[in-house]
Design a protein around this motif. Structure first.
Motif, PDB file in Angstrom:
ATOM      1  N   ALA A 221       0.851  -1.196   0.000  1.00 64.08           N
ATOM      2  CA  ALA A 221       0.000   0.000   0.000  1.00 64.08           C
ATOM      3  C   ALA A 221       0.883   1.240   0.000  1.00 64.08           C
ATOM      4  N   GLY A 222       1.122   1.782  -1.188  1.00 67.48           N
ATOM      5  CA  GLY A 222       1.923   2.996  -1.322  1.00 67.48           C
ATOM      6  C   GLY A 222       1.031   4.081  -1.895  1.00 67.48           C
ATOM      7  N   SER A 223       1.017   4.196  -3.233  1.00 65.97           N
ATOM      8  CA  SER A 223       0.082   5.147  -3.853  1.00 65.97           C
ATOM      9  C   SER A 223      -1.345   4.784  -3.463  1.00 65.97           C
ATOM     10  N   ASP A 224      -1.619   3.502  -3.459  1.00 67.62           N
ATOM     11  CA  ASP A 224      -2.952   3.030  -3.081  1.00 67.62           C
ATOM     12  C   ASP A 224      -2.981   2.809  -1.569  1.00 67.62           C
TER      13      ASP A 224
ATOM     14  N   THR B  16      10.809  11.742  -7.413  1.00 70.72           N
ATOM     15  CA  THR B  16       9.530  11.547  -8.109  1.00 70.72           C
ATOM     16  C   THR B  16       8.742  10.365  -7.538  1.00 70.72           C
ATOM     17  N   LEU B  17       9.138   9.895  -6.348  1.00 72.03           N
ATOM     18  CA  LEU B  17       8.386   8.819  -5.681  1.00 72.03           C
ATOM     19  C   LEU B  17       7.782   9.311  -4.360  1.00 72.03           C
ATOM     20  N   GLY B  18       8.627   9.854  -3.501  1.00 72.83           N
ATOM     21  CA  GLY B  18       8.175  10.241  -2.159  1.00 72.83           C
ATOM     22  C   GLY B  18       7.134  11.351  -2.213  1.00 72.83           C
ATOM     23  N   GLY B  19       6.205  11.311  -1.261  1.00 69.80           N
ATOM     24  CA  GLY B  19       5.196  12.361  -1.169  1.00 69.80           C
ATOM     25  C   GLY B  19       4.211  12.358  -2.320  1.00 69.80           C
ATOM     26  N   GLY B  20       4.029  11.216  -2.968  1.00 72.04           N
ATOM     27  CA  GLY B  20       3.117  11.125  -4.121  1.00 72.04           C
ATOM     28  C   GLY B  20       3.942  10.991  -5.382  1.00 72.04           C
TER      29      GLY B  20
ATOM     30  N   ALA C 273       3.531   9.804 -11.331  1.00 70.49           N
ATOM     31  CA  ALA C 273       2.329   9.431 -12.078  1.00 70.49           C
ATOM     32  C   ALA C 273       1.067   9.853 -11.332  1.00 70.49           C
ATOM     33  N   VAL C 274       1.085   9.714 -10.014  1.00 76.01           N
ATOM     34  CA  VAL C 274      -0.095  10.088  -9.231  1.00 76.01           C
ATOM     35  C   VAL C 274      -0.278  11.615  -9.265  1.00 76.01           C
ATOM     36  N   GLN C 275       0.839  12.338  -9.219  1.00 76.08           N
ATOM     37  CA  GLN C 275       0.739  13.803  -9.365  1.00 76.08           C
ATOM     38  C   GLN C 275       0.090  14.169 -10.692  1.00 76.08           C
ATOM     39  N   ARG C 276       0.508  13.457 -11.746  1.00 76.31           N
ATOM     40  CA  ARG C 276      -0.058  13.727 -13.070  1.00 76.31           C
ATOM     41  C   ARG C 276      -1.574  13.461 -13.087  1.00 76.31           C
ATOM     42  N   ASN C 277      -1.973  12.389 -12.412  1.00 75.87           N
ATOM     43  CA  ASN C 277      -3.409  12.081 -12.342  1.00 75.87           C
ATOM     44  C   ASN C 277      -4.169  13.236 -11.692  1.00 75.87           C
ATOM     45  N   ILE C 278      -3.586  13.774 -10.615  1.00 75.92           N
ATOM     46  CA  ILE C 278      -4.266  14.855  -9.891  1.00 75.92           C
ATOM     47  C   ILE C 278      -4.368  16.100 -10.769  1.00 75.92           C
TER      48      ILE C 278
HETATM   49  C1  LIG Z   1      12.499   9.568   0.053  1.00 76.05           C
HETATM   50  C2  LIG Z   1      11.226   8.905   0.490  1.00 76.05           C
HETATM   51  C3  LIG Z   1      10.798   9.044   1.796  1.00 76.05           C
HETATM   52  C4  LIG Z   1       9.645   8.388   2.220  1.00 76.05           C
HETATM   53  N1  LIG Z   1       9.294   8.479   3.541  1.00 76.05           N
HETATM   54  C5  LIG Z   1       8.191   7.836   3.984  1.00 76.05           C
HETATM   55  C6  LIG Z   1       7.818   7.870   5.373  1.00 76.05           C
HETATM   56  O1  LIG Z   1       8.497   8.487   6.205  1.00 76.05           O
HETATM   57  N2  LIG Z   1       6.719   7.194   5.761  1.00 76.05           N
HETATM   58  C7  LIG Z   1       5.954   6.499   4.907  1.00 76.05           C
HETATM   59  O2  LIG Z   1       4.936   5.949   5.327  1.00 76.05           O
HETATM   60  N3  LIG Z   1       6.269   6.408   3.564  1.00 76.05           N
HETATM   61  C8  LIG Z   1       7.377   7.064   3.095  1.00 76.05           C
HETATM   62  N4  LIG Z   1       7.740   6.968   1.764  1.00 76.05           N
HETATM   63  C9  LIG Z   1       6.990   6.092   0.881  1.00 76.05           C
HETATM   64  C10 LIG Z   1       6.216   6.855  -0.204  1.00 76.05           C
HETATM   65  O3  LIG Z   1       5.108   7.516   0.303  1.00 76.05           O
HETATM   66  C11 LIG Z   1       5.822   5.816  -1.263  1.00 76.05           C
HETATM   67  O4  LIG Z   1       7.020   5.394  -1.877  1.00 76.05           O
HETATM   68  C12 LIG Z   1       4.899   6.387  -2.298  1.00 76.05           C
HETATM   69  O5  LIG Z   1       3.649   6.653  -1.736  1.00 76.05           O
HETATM   70  C13 LIG Z   1       4.734   5.408  -3.476  1.00 76.05           C
HETATM   71  O6  LIG Z   1       4.358   4.149  -3.049  1.00 76.05           O
HETATM   72  P1  LIG Z   1       5.158   2.848  -3.492  1.00 76.05           P
HETATM   73  O7  LIG Z   1       6.604   3.054  -3.249  1.00 76.05           O
HETATM   74  O8  LIG Z   1       4.509   1.676  -2.847  1.00 76.05           O
HETATM   75  O9  LIG Z   1       4.974   2.750  -5.076  1.00 76.05           O
HETATM   76  P2  LIG Z   1       3.672   2.230  -5.850  1.00 76.05           P
HETATM   77  O10 LIG Z   1       2.473   2.944  -5.354  1.00 76.05           O
HETATM   78  O11 LIG Z   1       3.664   0.735  -5.792  1.00 76.05           O
HETATM   79  O12 LIG Z   1       3.976   2.706  -7.308  1.00 76.05           O
HETATM   80  C14 LIG Z   1       4.764   1.938  -8.215  1.00 76.05           C
HETATM   81  C15 LIG Z   1       4.675   2.598  -9.575  1.00 76.05           C
HETATM   82  O13 LIG Z   1       3.311   2.575 -10.053  1.00 76.05           O
HETATM   83  C16 LIG Z   1       2.865   3.890 -10.385  1.00 76.05           C
HETATM   84  N5  LIG Z   1       1.454   4.078  -9.997  1.00 76.05           N
HETATM   85  C17 LIG Z   1       0.891   3.763  -8.821  1.00 76.05           C
HETATM   86  N6  LIG Z   1      -0.423   4.093  -8.815  1.00 76.05           N
HETATM   87  C18 LIG Z   1      -0.692   4.662 -10.026  1.00 76.05           C
HETATM   88  C19 LIG Z   1      -1.861   5.207 -10.634  1.00 76.05           C
HETATM   89  N7  LIG Z   1      -3.034   5.274  -9.990  1.00 76.05           N
HETATM   90  N8  LIG Z   1      -1.745   5.697 -11.898  1.00 76.05           N
HETATM   91  C20 LIG Z   1      -0.565   5.634 -12.576  1.00 76.05           C
HETATM   92  N9  LIG Z   1       0.573   5.104 -12.042  1.00 76.05           N
HETATM   93  C21 LIG Z   1       0.513   4.638 -10.792  1.00 76.05           C
HETATM   94  C22 LIG Z   1       3.751   4.813  -9.541  1.00 76.05           C
HETATM   95  O14 LIG Z   1       3.868   6.103 -10.134  1.00 76.05           O
HETATM   96  C23 LIG Z   1       5.084   4.077  -9.528  1.00 76.05           C
HETATM   97  O15 LIG Z   1       5.834   4.366 -10.690  1.00 76.05           O
HETATM   98  C24 LIG Z   1       8.892   7.604   1.321  1.00 76.05           C
HETATM   99  C25 LIG Z   1       9.329   7.479  -0.021  1.00 76.05           C
HETATM  100  C26 LIG Z   1      10.477   8.110  -0.432  1.00 76.05           C
HETATM  101  C27 LIG Z   1      10.938   7.937  -1.854  1.00 76.05           C
END
Ligand SMILES: Cc1cc2nc3c(=O)[nH]c(=O)nc-3n(C[C@H](O)[C@H](O)[C@H](O)COP(=O)(O)OP(=O)(O)OC[C@H]3O[C@@H](n4cnc5c(N)ncnc54)[C@H](O)[C@@H]3O)c2cc1C
Length: 406
Positions: free
Chosen positions: A114-117, A368-372, A375-380
């Motif tokens: 559970a990251g973006s989702d 381009t991963l942390g904090g959204g 791709a998710v930014q682009r969706n918004i």
């Molecule tokens: C430097 C850094 C610090 C962080 N610190 C914290 C922290 O302190 N606490 C914490 O809880 N989390 C933290 N995170 C985690 C961060 O919030 C997640 O990495 C982020 O939300 C993305 O989730 P994920 O890594 O599971 O990638 P995923 O969500 O699995 O994404 C994988 C790929 O699929 C794409 N994708 C996903 N959904 C969609 C969609 N709907 N449409 C199109 N493309 C999509 C994404 O763009 C990405 O390329 C941190 C991340 C980073 C990089």
């Protein structure tokens, strides 16, 4: 931009300067007592400063070389949530040490699945008398190993639709059953952790707001964001900027290669667009509007810009740039390595990072991963700014980016 910065003899400036004359090297406690850590907050924590007053305070503190305590998650996320939905006891217990930096906080939101989702999170919290029993795992917990508390979201009701069965907790990091495993990232730094919860018992009094209200709280806390202009650094506002790189090139005799010149000019233009957009965002705030489109595009553009700056810097270092710890020479950096035991310092996103090129290059893919994610930014932007149809899977969580988009 439709505002002027207050002049040098503005009474608000003079007041900060007078305070600084009395406190030339203020401690975090003194800064907090003066209301300068979160000036936009109401008393007793802040001084209800309007956006321009906040900028004046920022500018004066910066000129004097004074940094606020490093506690980004505590000050930026935990404290506003506790102010919004916490009990009086929670406010009395947690807010002060957050603002003085005495108690460092981390964020336990993301999970392996559970990251973006984010709303898909599976960590469970089950009420048992005066406690919640938590099982599951969180990942990418930045600086969790330094934190005394974490803001934790966990599923309290699996029978509710996925956004509704989530609750928000204050989680001490020293509870029995909670273990933290370090994750060393590509920069060779230990900033991330994976957190495992094995029958961890969190007192029920640590629930923030109502049970089941966690998703809303996770989304609204950034609405109270401090106004800031100091974010030209290419690593989420920190670290070297495009200007720093241009200055290095100038000092090294300039660039003859027309392609390199073109890329440098491109970086300059990107930085300028971002600067103007920051001023537009500020204009909106000063006019009492919540920045909409400006804020959405700022993150998307700034993240990529940071990568462009770091890529070109590394390329310009030539073959030497392939070496560990290498990068353009100059005052802005010698070695990019962060030690495990470095102490946090200053009010930067990266509390213990020397703002250096080599580290920045290795870190920049994370921008381009942390904090959204990108791709998710682009969706918004597509949905909220351009009014395009919603993502086909409209139920997907977007907390990270939405919280910033407002
Ligand atoms: C430097 C850094 C610090 C962080 N610190 C914290 C922290 O302190 N606490 C914490 O809880 N989390 C933290 N995170 C985690 C961060 O919030 C997640 O990495 C982020 O939300 C993305 O989730 P994920 O890594 O599971 O990638 P995923 O969500 O699995 O994404 C994988 C790929 O699929 C794409 N994708 C996903 N959904 C969609 C969609 N709907 N449409 C199109 N493309 C999509 C994404 O763009 C990405 O390329 C941190 C991340 C980073 C990089």
């Amino acid at each position: 931009m439709d505002f002027d910065f207050p002049p040098d003899d503005d009474p608000r400036r003079l007041a900060v300067r007078a305070w600084l004359a009395d406190h030339p090297e203020p401690t975090a406690r003194q800064l907090h007592d003066a209301g300068y850590v979160v000036p936009h907050w109401p008393a007793p924590w802040g001084i209800d400063a309007d956006p321009m007053h906040q900028l004046v305070i920022d500018e004066e503190l910066r000129t004097a070389g004074v940094r606020r305590p490093a506690n980004a998650i505590g000050i930026g996320w935990a404290a506003p949530t506790i102010l919004l939905a916490g009990t009086d006891e929670q406010k009395a217990r947690y807010l002060d040490p957050i603002f003085t930096g005495e108690e460092f906080w981390c964020q336990m939101f993301s999970e392996p699945d559970a990251g973006s989702d984010l709303a898909n999170l599976g960590t469970r919290a089950v009420r048992d008398g005066d406690e919640y029993v938590v099982n599951g795992s969180k990942i990418w917990t930045s600086y969790g190993h330094r934190a005394k508390f974490g803001i934790l979201i966990a599923r309290t009701d699996p029978d509710q639709p996925k956004h509704m069965g989530i609750s928000y907790f204050i989680c001490p990091t020293d509870l029995p059953g909670l273990t933290m495993t370090p994750i060393v990232d590509a920069t060779t730094t230990h900033a991330f952790n994976q957190v495992f919860f094995d029958d961890v018992r969190i007192p029920a009094e640590n629930l923030v707001g109502e049970e089941g209200d966690g998703w809303r709280l996770a989304r609204v806390t950034l609405a109270n964001e401090r106004v800031s202009l100091s974010s030209a650094g290419s690593l989420w506002g920190d670290g070297p900027s495009a200007d720093d790189l241009l200055e290095l090139v100038r000092r090294s005799g300039g660039a003859d290669d027309p392609v390199v010149r073109q890329r440098l000019a491109g970086l300059f233009c990107e930085a300028e667009v971002l600067r103007l957009n920051r001023l537009r965002t500020l204009s909106a705030r000063l006019a009492g509007r919540t920045p909409g489109a400006e804020a959405s595009i700022q993150k998307a553009m700034a993240d990529e810009h940071g990568q462009h700056v770091m890529e070109l810097a590394k390329e310009l270092a030539g073959t030497a740039g392939m070496l560990d710890g290498s990068g353009p020479p100059g005052e802005v950096g010698e070695s990019g390595r962060r030690g495990l035991d470095d102490e946090p310092e200053g009010d930067r996103q990266f509390p213990d990072v020397a703002p250096v090129w080599h580290y920045g290059f290795l870190f920049s893919p994370a921008l381009t991963l942390g904090g959204g994610t990108f791709a998710v930014q682009r969706n918004i932007i597509a949905e909220r700014v351009l009014g395009l149809p919603r993502d086909h899977d409209a139920d997907r969580g977007r907390t990270w980016a939405e919280a910033r988009a407002g």
